[in-house]
Structure formats: C-alpha cells, structure tokens
Design a protein around this motif. Structure first.
Motif, PDB file in Angstrom:
ATOM      1  N   TYR A  98      41.829  35.410 132.638  1.00 39.58           N
ATOM      2  CA  TYR A  98      41.039  35.197 133.861  1.00 39.58           C
ATOM      3  C   TYR A  98      41.208  33.745 134.323  1.00 39.58           C
ATOM      4  N   ILE A  99      41.166  32.835 133.370  1.00 38.32           N
ATOM      5  CA  ILE A  99      41.310  31.416 133.726  1.00 38.32           C
ATOM      6  C   ILE A  99      42.720  31.141 134.259  1.00 38.32           C
ATOM      7  N   ARG A 100      43.733  31.736 133.624  1.00 42.64           N
ATOM      8  CA  ARG A 100      45.113  31.538 134.101  1.00 42.64           C
ATOM      9  C   ARG A 100      45.241  32.010 135.561  1.00 42.64           C
ATOM     10  N   ASP A 101      44.594  33.154 135.866  1.00 40.92           N
ATOM     11  CA  ASP A 101      44.731  33.746 137.203  1.00 40.92           C
ATOM     12  C   ASP A 101      43.860  33.065 138.255  1.00 40.92           C
ATOM     13  N   ASN A 102      42.743  32.474 137.829  1.00 38.51           N
ATOM     14  CA  ASN A 102      41.767  31.991 138.818  1.00 38.51           C
ATOM     15  C   ASN A 102      41.545  30.490 138.829  1.00 38.51           C
ATOM     16  N   TYR A 103      41.962  29.809 137.778  1.00 34.40           N
ATOM     17  CA  TYR A 103      41.707  28.373 137.695  1.00 34.40           C
ATOM     18  C   TYR A 103      43.007  27.608 137.441  1.00 34.40           C
ATOM     19  N   PRO A 104      43.830  27.442 138.501  1.00 33.85           N
ATOM     20  CA  PRO A 104      45.090  26.701 138.306  1.00 33.85           C
ATOM     21  C   PRO A 104      44.848  25.250 137.893  1.00 33.85           C
ATOM     22  N   GLU A 105      43.638  24.754 138.082  1.00 35.74           N
ATOM     23  CA  GLU A 105      43.337  23.383 137.667  1.00 35.74           C
ATOM     24  C   GLU A 105      43.239  23.246 136.144  1.00 35.74           C
ATOM     25  N   VAL A 106      43.173  24.380 135.451  1.00 36.66           N
ATOM     26  CA  VAL A 106      43.181  24.355 133.977  1.00 36.66           C
ATOM     27  C   VAL A 106      44.616  24.568 133.504  1.00 36.66           C
ATOM     28  N   TRP A 107      45.061  23.706 132.605  1.00 33.46           N
ATOM     29  CA  TRP A 107      46.400  23.863 132.031  1.00 33.46           C
ATOM     30  C   TRP A 107      46.248  24.637 130.712  1.00 33.46           C
ATOM     31  N   LEU A 108      46.628  25.914 130.756  1.00 35.30           N
ATOM     32  CA  LEU A 108      46.458  26.785 129.589  1.00 35.30           C
ATOM     33  C   LEU A 108      47.719  26.726 128.729  1.00 35.30           C
ATOM     34  N   SER A 109      47.532  26.302 127.495  1.00 36.93           N
ATOM     35  CA  SER A 109      48.685  26.169 126.599  1.00 36.93           C
ATOM     36  C   SER A 109      49.314  27.535 126.312  1.00 36.93           C
ATOM     37  N   VAL A 110      50.642  27.591 126.297  1.00 35.25           N
ATOM     38  CA  VAL A 110      51.375  28.804 125.920  1.00 35.25           C
ATOM     39  C   VAL A 110      51.842  28.617 124.478  1.00 35.25           C
ATOM     40  N   SER A 111      51.344  29.472 123.590  1.00 38.37           N
ATOM     41  CA  SER A 111      51.638  29.346 122.163  1.00 38.37           C
ATOM     42  C   SER A 111      52.997  29.937 121.815  1.00 38.37           C
ATOM     43  N   ALA A 112      53.529  29.493 120.695  1.00 36.63           N
ATOM     44  CA  ALA A 112      54.693  30.146 120.099  1.00 36.63           C
ATOM     45  C   ALA A 112      54.183  31.191 119.107  1.00 36.63           C
ATOM     46  N   THR A 113      54.885  32.307 119.007  1.00 33.41           N
ATOM     47  CA  THR A 113      54.493  33.324 118.022  1.00 33.41           C
ATOM     48  C   THR A 113      55.700  34.088 117.512  1.00 33.41           C
ATOM     49  N   THR A 114      55.555  34.599 116.284  1.00 30.90           N
ATOM     50  CA  THR A 114      56.591  35.494 115.739  1.00 30.90           C
ATOM     51  C   THR A 114      56.273  36.948 116.066  1.00 30.90           C
ATOM     52  N   ARG A 115      55.130  37.203 116.709  1.00 30.25           N
ATOM     53  CA  ARG A 115      54.770  38.590 117.066  1.00 30.25           C
ATOM     54  C   ARG A 115      55.716  39.098 118.152  1.00 30.25           C
ATOM     55  N   ALA A 116      56.019  40.411 118.099  1.00 34.60           N
ATOM     56  CA  ALA A 116      56.842  41.020 119.151  1.00 34.60           C
ATOM     57  C   ALA A 116      56.013  41.136 120.427  1.00 34.60           C
ATOM     58  N   PRO A 117      56.646  41.019 121.588  1.00 34.94           N
ATOM     59  CA  PRO A 117      55.885  41.155 122.841  1.00 34.94           C
ATOM     60  C   PRO A 117      55.275  42.547 122.992  1.00 34.94           C
ATOM     61  N   ARG A 118      54.042  42.580 123.514  1.00 36.22           N
ATOM     62  CA  ARG A 118      53.444  43.867 123.902  1.00 36.22           C
ATOM     63  C   ARG A 118      53.975  44.218 125.294  1.00 36.22           C
ATOM     64  N   PRO A 119      53.854  45.500 125.687  1.00 36.05           N
ATOM     65  CA  PRO A 119      54.303  45.860 127.038  1.00 36.05           C
ATOM     66  C   PRO A 119      53.650  44.962 128.083  1.00 36.05           C
ATOM     67  N   GLY A 120      54.448  44.445 128.965  1.00 36.98           N
ATOM     68  CA  GLY A 120      53.923  43.603 130.048  1.00 36.98           C
ATOM     69  C   GLY A 120      53.888  42.122 129.713  1.00 36.98           C
ATOM     70  N   GLU A 121      54.044  41.770 128.445  1.00 42.45           N
ATOM     71  CA  GLU A 121      54.015  40.345 128.091  1.00 42.45           C
ATOM     72  C   GLU A 121      55.363  39.693 128.411  1.00 42.45           C
ATOM     73  N   VAL A 122      55.272  38.492 128.958  1.00 39.74           N
ATOM     74  CA  VAL A 122      56.467  37.797 129.432  1.00 39.74           C
ATOM     75  C   VAL A 122      56.678  36.528 128.609  1.00 39.74           C
ATOM     76  N   ASP A 123      57.922  36.343 128.138  1.00 37.64           N
ATOM     77  CA  ASP A 123      58.257  35.146 127.357  1.00 37.64           C
ATOM     78  C   ASP A 123      58.058  33.903 128.218  1.00 37.64           C
ATOM     79  N   GLY A 124      57.336  32.921 127.685  1.00 33.77           N
ATOM     80  CA  GLY A 124      57.098  31.684 128.430  1.00 33.77           C
ATOM     81  C   GLY A 124      55.844  31.728 129.280  1.00 33.77           C
ATOM     82  N   VAL A 125      55.283  32.918 129.476  1.00 31.65           N
ATOM     83  CA  VAL A 125      54.041  33.033 130.256  1.00 31.65           C
ATOM     84  C   VAL A 125      52.879  33.327 129.305  1.00 31.65           C
ATOM     85  N   HIS A 126      53.022  34.398 128.530  1.00 30.09           N
ATOM     86  CA  HIS A 126      51.953  34.774 127.592  1.00 30.09           C
ATOM     87  C   HIS A 126      52.161  34.088 126.247  1.00 30.09           C
TER      88      HIS A 126
END
Ligand code: 5GP
Length: 197
Positions: free
Chosen positions: A24-52
């Motif tokens: 919700y914050i990513r979509d509505n509050y561009p003034e917040v810089w939301l960190s994008v974590s690194a993970t070894t988990r496989a992407p779920r459907p709809g998840e985008v590398d570098g975004v989620h």
C-alpha cells in the motif's frame, strides 16, 4: 514530532500483513523509499525482480554476505534467506529520503545493533484468530508451511516490547497512514473520511 527523514523498520509476526501494508505504501506514498530486499525464495506469480525482491541464487546470496553487502540478513521460517542491501539503503538515507525496511524480527534486531537511532515499528494483528485466518486464507503455502509460520508468529508476538511503536493492522490504509505519520510524513487526506461520513 520529528520531521527529520531517516530509517524506519517495520517488523511483526508472520501473516500480520506487513507485505500488504508495504505494498500500500509503495503504491500510495512515493515519498517513502521502500527498500527492495534480496532473497533466495523463488518468485510468486506476479512478483517482479527488482520491484518486490531481488531474486538471487544461494551462491549469489552467499557472495553478498561474504562481501559485507548486507545491512542485515536472516533465514526466515527456516527456509529461505532474505537480506537488506546496505548500499542502496545508505544512498537513500544520504539523499534525505524517508527509508522503510519491511523485514522479519531477526533482521530488525540486527538493524537495532547497527543503527540504534532508527525507528522501530511493530505491526500487530487485531487478534490472534484474525492472524490465523489471514495466513490460511493466503493459500500459497502448504499446511506444514502454514503450521511452521504460525509457530514462528507466536514467538514473534512476544517481541512487541522491543519496539518504539505498535501499529495495529485492523485496516491496511489506516495502518499505513499511521506508519507514515510515525515516519514524520503527512498522511493523505483520506484519513479524515471515516469521521466525515
Ligand atoms: P515472503 O516470502 O512472504 O515475501 O516474506 C517472508 C518474510 O520475510 C516476511 O516476514 C518479511 O518481512 C521477511 N523479509 C523480507 N525481506 C526481508 C529482509 O530483507 N530481511 C529480513 N530479515 N526479512 C525479510
């Protein structure tokens, strides 16, 4: 209330809805810089590398650890590894951005060691039953995985006193607005809507 931007850590039990609040914050509050974590988990459907997440192989993740690239990292639910990239977070803080990390409790404790003056916010469920309902309702994990996550969640609920503030996730928009005001930013005008009806 301090208006100085800086680092805020949002943590809380499994399935409390941290991901929903941060989306919700990513979509509505561009003034917040939301960190994008690194993970070894496989992407779920709809998840985008570098975004989620930055999706990494185990070898790539091990290299990030070995080269000291991570502010914190943890194995979550005894399965996959997640971590926060030091360089991007530091750059955003230096640029004066309001930085938000949505991470698990083990990671929050590491950030508390490394950056003690960060703001630590605990996202709590309205009730235990609601949290169970949300976890089961997500339907993306096996029953064994759900059970494992619930056990982790019980331990995590006990950590609330370690945090500076608690936000109850009774409603995603309301919780996100409260978090944003704790970060010293101005929540959007819709905060006024419920009392105006
Ligand atoms: P999911 O796999 O459902 O996206 O996330 C599982 C858990 O990993 C969530 O509790 C989330 O907060 C946590 N997590 C996501 N990114 C990080 C990170 O960079 N560091 C740590 N310690 N936990 C993270």
């Amino acid at each position: 209330m301090s208006k100085k931007p800086g680092l805020t850590v949002l943590a809380g039990p499994t399935a409390v809805g941290k991901g929903t609040v941060s989306t919700y914050i990513r979509d509505n509050y561009p003034e917040v810089w939301l960190s994008v974590s690194a993970t070894t988990r496989a992407p779920r459907p709809g998840e985008v590398d570098g975004v989620h997440y930055f999706f990494k192989s185990t070898e790539e993740f091990e290299r990030l650890i070995a080269e000291g690239e991570l502010l914190e990292w943890a194995v979550v639910h005894g399965q996959n590894t997640y971590g926060t990239l030091k360089s991007t977070v530091n750059e955003a803080i230096e640029e004066g951005r309001s930085v938000l990390l949505e991470i698990d409790l083990q990671g929050a404790r590491q950030v508390k060691e490394a950056v003690p003056d960060a703001k630590f916010v605990f996202l709590a469920p309205p009730t235990w039953d609601e949290m169970v309902r949300r976890l089961v309702g997500r339907g993306t994990e096996t029953p064994e995985e759900q059970q494992r996550r619930l056990e982790t969640a019980k331990l995590e609920l006990a950590a609330e006193p370690e945090f500076d503030h608690t936000v109850i996730n009774d409603d995603v928009r309301r919780a996100a607005d409260e978090l944003v005001s704790l970060m010293g930013l101005t929540p959007h005008a819709h905060l006024q809507e419920p009392s105006a009806r």
